[in-house]
Motif scaffolding. Structure first.
Motif, mmCIF file in Angstrom:
data_model
loop_
_atom_site.group_PDB
_atom_site.id
_atom_site.type_symbol
_atom_site.label_atom_id
_atom_site.label_comp_id
_atom_site.label_asym_id
_atom_site.label_seq_id
_atom_site.Cartn_x
_atom_site.Cartn_y
_atom_site.Cartn_z
ATOM 1 N N GLU A 27 0.817 -1.212 0.000
ATOM 2 C CA GLU A 27 0.000 0.000 0.000
ATOM 3 C C GLU A 27 0.853 1.266 0.000
ATOM 4 O O GLU A 27 0.349 2.364 -0.275
ATOM 5 C CB GLU A 27 -0.919 0.016 1.235
ATOM 6 N N ASN A 28 2.152 1.125 0.271
ATOM 7 C CA ASN A 28 3.045 2.282 0.272
ATOM 8 C C ASN A 28 3.513 2.680 -1.122
ATOM 9 O O ASN A 28 4.096 3.757 -1.293
ATOM 10 C CB ASN A 28 4.269 1.995 1.146
ATOM 11 N N VAL A 29 3.274 1.826 -2.100
ATOM 12 C CA VAL A 29 3.658 2.126 -3.486
ATOM 13 C C VAL A 29 2.451 2.722 -4.201
ATOM 14 O O VAL A 29 1.399 2.099 -4.238
ATOM 15 C CB VAL A 29 4.133 0.857 -4.221
ATOM 16 N N PRO A 30 2.576 3.926 -4.757
ATOM 17 C CA PRO A 30 1.419 4.564 -5.397
ATOM 18 C C PRO A 30 0.904 3.779 -6.590
ATOM 19 O O PRO A 30 1.681 3.165 -7.329
ATOM 20 C CB PRO A 30 1.959 5.933 -5.821
ATOM 21 N N ALA A 31 -0.397 3.781 -6.770
ATOM 22 C CA ALA A 31 -1.011 3.081 -7.894
ATOM 23 C C ALA A 31 -0.671 3.752 -9.214
ATOM 24 O O ALA A 31 -0.700 3.122 -10.271
ATOM 25 C CB ALA A 31 -2.528 3.022 -7.708
ATOM 26 N N GLU A 32 -0.356 5.033 -9.163
ATOM 27 C CA GLU A 32 0.060 5.765 -10.352
ATOM 28 C C GLU A 32 0.960 6.917 -9.930
ATOM 29 O O GLU A 32 0.994 7.302 -8.766
ATOM 30 C CB GLU A 32 -1.150 6.287 -11.122
ATOM 31 N N GLY A 33 1.690 7.457 -10.894
ATOM 32 C CA GLY A 33 2.592 8.557 -10.597
ATOM 33 C C GLY A 33 3.992 8.084 -10.265
ATOM 34 O O GLY A 33 4.216 6.914 -9.954
ATOM 35 N N PRO A 34 4.977 9.006 -10.310
ATOM 36 C CA PRO A 34 6.382 8.633 -10.129
ATOM 37 C C PRO A 34 6.777 8.382 -8.683
ATOM 38 O O PRO A 34 6.221 8.966 -7.750
ATOM 39 C CB PRO A 34 7.119 9.863 -10.684
ATOM 40 N N ALA A 35 7.743 7.499 -8.502
ATOM 41 C CA ALA A 35 8.337 7.240 -7.196
ATOM 42 C C ALA A 35 9.661 6.530 -7.419
ATOM 43 O O ALA A 35 9.858 5.837 -8.424
ATOM 44 C CB ALA A 35 7.423 6.394 -6.319
ATOM 45 N N ILE A 36 10.569 6.721 -6.479
ATOM 46 C CA ILE A 36 11.872 6.050 -6.503
ATOM 47 C C ILE A 36 11.827 4.895 -5.513
ATOM 48 O O ILE A 36 11.486 5.079 -4.341
ATOM 49 C CB ILE A 36 12.995 7.022 -6.108
ATOM 50 N N LEU A 37 12.145 3.694 -5.969
ATOM 51 C CA LEU A 37 12.205 2.527 -5.098
ATOM 52 C C LEU A 37 13.672 2.246 -4.792
ATOM 53 O O LEU A 37 14.418 1.786 -5.655
ATOM 54 C CB LEU A 37 11.557 1.318 -5.772
ATOM 55 N N ALA A 38 14.100 2.573 -3.571
ATOM 56 C CA ALA A 38 15.492 2.395 -3.164
ATOM 57 C C ALA A 38 15.629 1.097 -2.390
ATOM 58 O O ALA A 38 15.064 0.933 -1.303
ATOM 59 C CB ALA A 38 15.938 3.573 -2.299
ATOM 60 N N CYS A 39 16.384 0.153 -2.955
ATOM 61 C CA CYS A 39 16.409 -1.226 -2.440
ATOM 62 C C CYS A 39 17.813 -1.675 -2.050
ATOM 63 O O CYS A 39 18.812 -1.249 -2.648
ATOM 64 C CB CYS A 39 15.844 -2.137 -3.527
ATOM 65 N N ASN A 40 17.895 -2.539 -1.045
ATOM 66 C CA ASN A 40 19.167 -3.190 -0.745
ATOM 67 C C ASN A 40 19.495 -4.147 -1.881
ATOM 68 O O ASN A 40 18.650 -4.458 -2.724
ATOM 69 C CB ASN A 40 19.118 -3.912 0.611
ATOM 70 N N HIS A 41 20.751 -4.617 -1.898
ATOM 71 C CA HIS A 41 21.183 -5.402 -3.058
ATOM 72 C C HIS A 41 21.972 -6.627 -2.604
ATOM 73 O O HIS A 41 23.176 -6.570 -2.396
ATOM 74 C CB HIS A 41 22.046 -4.524 -3.958
ATOM 75 N N LEU A 42 21.267 -7.752 -2.485
ATOM 76 C CA LEU A 42 21.882 -8.995 -2.027
ATOM 77 C C LEU A 42 22.255 -9.944 -3.159
ATOM 78 O O LEU A 42 23.138 -10.783 -3.000
ATOM 79 C CB LEU A 42 20.913 -9.728 -1.082
ATOM 80 N N SER A 43 21.568 -9.820 -4.311
ATOM 81 C CA SER A 43 21.707 -10.818 -5.365
ATOM 82 C C SER A 43 21.325 -10.219 -6.714
ATOM 83 O O SER A 43 20.599 -9.219 -6.784
ATOM 84 C CB SER A 43 20.791 -12.012 -5.057
ATOM 85 N N TYR A 44 21.820 -10.852 -7.791
ATOM 86 C CA TYR A 44 21.424 -10.390 -9.119
ATOM 87 C C TYR A 44 19.936 -10.628 -9.363
ATOM 88 O O TYR A 44 19.348 -10.034 -10.273
ATOM 89 C CB TYR A 44 22.254 -11.083 -10.198
ATOM 90 N N SER A 45 19.309 -11.463 -8.530
ATOM 91 C CA SER A 45 17.882 -11.747 -8.707
ATOM 92 C C SER A 45 16.979 -10.706 -8.049
ATOM 93 O O SER A 45 15.763 -10.784 -8.168
ATOM 94 C CB SER A 45 17.541 -13.139 -8.152
ATOM 95 N N ASP A 46 17.565 -9.717 -7.379
ATOM 96 C CA ASP A 46 16.751 -8.700 -6.700
ATOM 97 C C ASP A 46 15.831 -7.973 -7.676
ATOM 98 O O ASP A 46 14.675 -7.686 -7.366
ATOM 99 C CB ASP A 46 17.649 -7.671 -5.995
#
Length: 244
Positions: A27-46
């Protein structure tokens, strides 16, 4: 359209059935419109599992070589990366960071979701490393919110240095959007950029349960290689990571 075919008809259902990824905070990700998803990086499959949990397309930047190959292999590779939401960036030149920023701005300007790994490279030992300030600059220059994201278990599915590992159910956690509009106009202040980046990394750490190391991942990898060359014992990543 190829992206949706790849995600829902071909690759997506297979990953869903085999790995049954779990998610929270959608629910924290908007259904529309721009946003930056900043993610940790454990694997090439992320970049596969994180977007798989969302109904919207997530765009990342990828090495230009993935888009310039020749022959059937080159065409398939280009089709795969283009279709799975990636755009090319040449990271070998002096303007690689600027090129990535421009690509990200274009995606966000079109109202899309842009995925970024602030650590800059995969963690080699499961810990969370210092974030680079590009994510902060992007947030300030575009004025869009940053959503911290944590993936857990992808390094078991595809460990660093290996194509395949063992089975587990990856978890993707989306945190509450972070608004940095209070820093508008300060995108050239390096102290502000560092403060914003550290705030983002703290939220990722809180979501992932990883141990945080105030060092860039590239440097940590170099030091680990030197330790290997000297025959020094490695730290146990399982003991380093906090319980998720």
């Amino acid at each position: 359209m190829f992206y949706w075919f790849l995600k829902w008809v071909a690759l997506g259902p297979l990953l869903r059935v085999v790995f049954r990824p779990q998610s929270s905070g959608l629910e924290n990700v908007p259904a529309e419109g721009p946003a930056i998803l900043a993610c940790n990086h454990l694997s090439y499959s992320d970049w596969l599992f994180m977007p798989l949990t969302l109904p919207r397309r997530v765009t990342f930047v990828a090495k230009a070589e993935y888009f310039t190959g020749r022959g059937l292999k080159g065409w398939l590779q280009k089709s795969f990366f283009s279709g799975s939401g990636q755009v090319p960036i040449d990271r070998s030149g002096a303007d690689a960071a600027a090129g990535a920023l421009l690509s990200a701005k274009r995606v966000l300007g079109e109202g899309g979701l842009f995925g970024i790994f602030p650590e800059g490279t995969r963690s080699h030992d499961g810990r969370l490393y210092r974030g680079k300030t590009g994510v902060a600059r992007l947030a300030l220059e575009t004025g869009v919110p940053v959503i911290p994201v944590a993936v857990v278990g992808t390094d078991v599915v595809a460990p660093p240095g290996k194509k395949f590992g063992s089975f587990t159910r990856p978890i993707v956690r989306f945190g509450e959007p972070l608004d940095f509009s209070r820093y508008e106009g300060l995108e050239n202040d390096r102290y502000i950029l560092r403060s914003i980046t550290d705030e983002i990394m703290y939220e990722i750490m809180r979501l992932s349960g990883q141990e945080y190391v105030d060092m860039y991942a590239t440097r940590a990898k170099e030091e680990a290689k030197k330790a290997d060359a000297k025959g020094e014992p490695k730290a146990d990543p399982g003991e380093q990571r906090k319980a998720s």
